[in-house]
Design an enzyme around this catalytic site. Structure first.
Site, PDB file in Angstrom:
ATOM      1  N   SER A 212       0.877  -1.151   0.046  1.00 53.93           N
ATOM      2  CA  SER A 212       0.004   0.096   0.053  1.00 53.93           C
ATOM      3  C   SER A 212       0.773   1.234   0.070  1.00 53.93           C
ATOM      4  O   SER A 212       2.115   1.373   0.455  1.00 53.93           O
ATOM      5  CB  SER A 212      -0.952   0.164   1.421  1.00 53.93           C
ATOM      6  OG  SER A 212      -1.503   1.278   1.382  1.00 53.93           O
TER       7      SER A 212
ATOM      8  N   TYR B  88      -2.102  -1.269   9.857  1.00 53.49           N
ATOM      9  CA  TYR B  88      -2.362  -1.402   8.449  1.00 53.49           C
ATOM     10  C   TYR B  88      -0.853  -0.856   7.721  1.00 53.49           C
ATOM     11  O   TYR B  88      -0.099  -1.601   6.845  1.00 53.49           O
ATOM     12  CB  TYR B  88      -3.514  -0.710   7.658  1.00 53.49           C
ATOM     13  CG  TYR B  88      -3.619  -0.707   6.339  1.00 53.49           C
ATOM     14  CD1 TYR B  88      -4.384  -2.152   5.752  1.00 53.49           C
ATOM     15  CD2 TYR B  88      -3.233   0.111   5.372  1.00 53.49           C
ATOM     16  CE1 TYR B  88      -4.433  -2.196   4.440  1.00 53.49           C
ATOM     17  CE2 TYR B  88      -3.342  -0.182   4.049  1.00 53.49           C
ATOM     18  CZ  TYR B  88      -3.902  -1.102   3.596  1.00 53.49           C
ATOM     19  OH  TYR B  88      -4.326  -1.606   2.137  1.00 53.49           O
TER      20      TYR B  88
END
Length: 163
Positions: free
Chosen positions: A131, A144
């Site tokens: 990401s 995350y």
């Protein structure tokens, strides 16, 4: 870019996190290019998937589930790890942090490790999904960002080890 519809004919692909979102898009594309595609995920509803894609339910953070996801896939050519979870605002809690890391980072490693021999027999490949938050973090998503940030060096390390 245009690809031949049979580019991956005769190939078998496993895509994790494929019952929705990015994983579903990847599974659909691989299937449209001729691959036998297995979509793995948590949801029994796979409305985003094209007909003909096999759906297997499982949680990549659980070793037994990963073995079931790979059961019968002796000829495996492609693994795409898209499984991921994000818990905006809750990830500062260590228990939630641990759960997110278990799926996003440890789950990726678990799938890679379990699929390694099958892929090696066929000269297969692994694609892991990280990401942009890996680079700049996120105040509401520390687990995350950290876990997806770990996917990049994990991928490099496994490429060296598995080559």
């Amino acid at each position: 870019m245009t690809f031949k519809a049979d580019l991956f004919a005769g190939k078998t692909a496993l895509v994790t996190g494929a019952t929705q979102g990015i994983g579903a898009a990847v599974a659909n594309r691989l299937a449209s290019l001729g691959a036998r595609t297995v979509a793995a995920g948590l949801q029994s509803q796979a409305d985003e998937l094209n007909p003909g894609i096999e759906v297997r339910l499982g949680d990549v953070s659980r070793e037994g589930d990963v073995e079931r996801l790979l059961a019968g896939l002796d000829e495996l050519d492609i693994v795409v790890n898209c499984a991921g979870v994000i818990r905006r605002g809750a990830e500062h809690d260590p228990a939630v942090f641990e759960q997110v890391v278990a799926v996003n980072l440890t789950g990726t490693m678990r799938v890679c490790s379990a699929a390694r021999e099958r892929l090696a027999r066929r000269g297969g490949c692994i694609v892991n999904t990280a990401s942009m938050l890996s680079f700049f973090g996120g105040s509401l998503v520390p687990a995350y960002a950290a876990s997806k940030g770990g996917v990049a060096p994990l991928t490099k390390s496994l490429a060296l080890a598995y080559a």
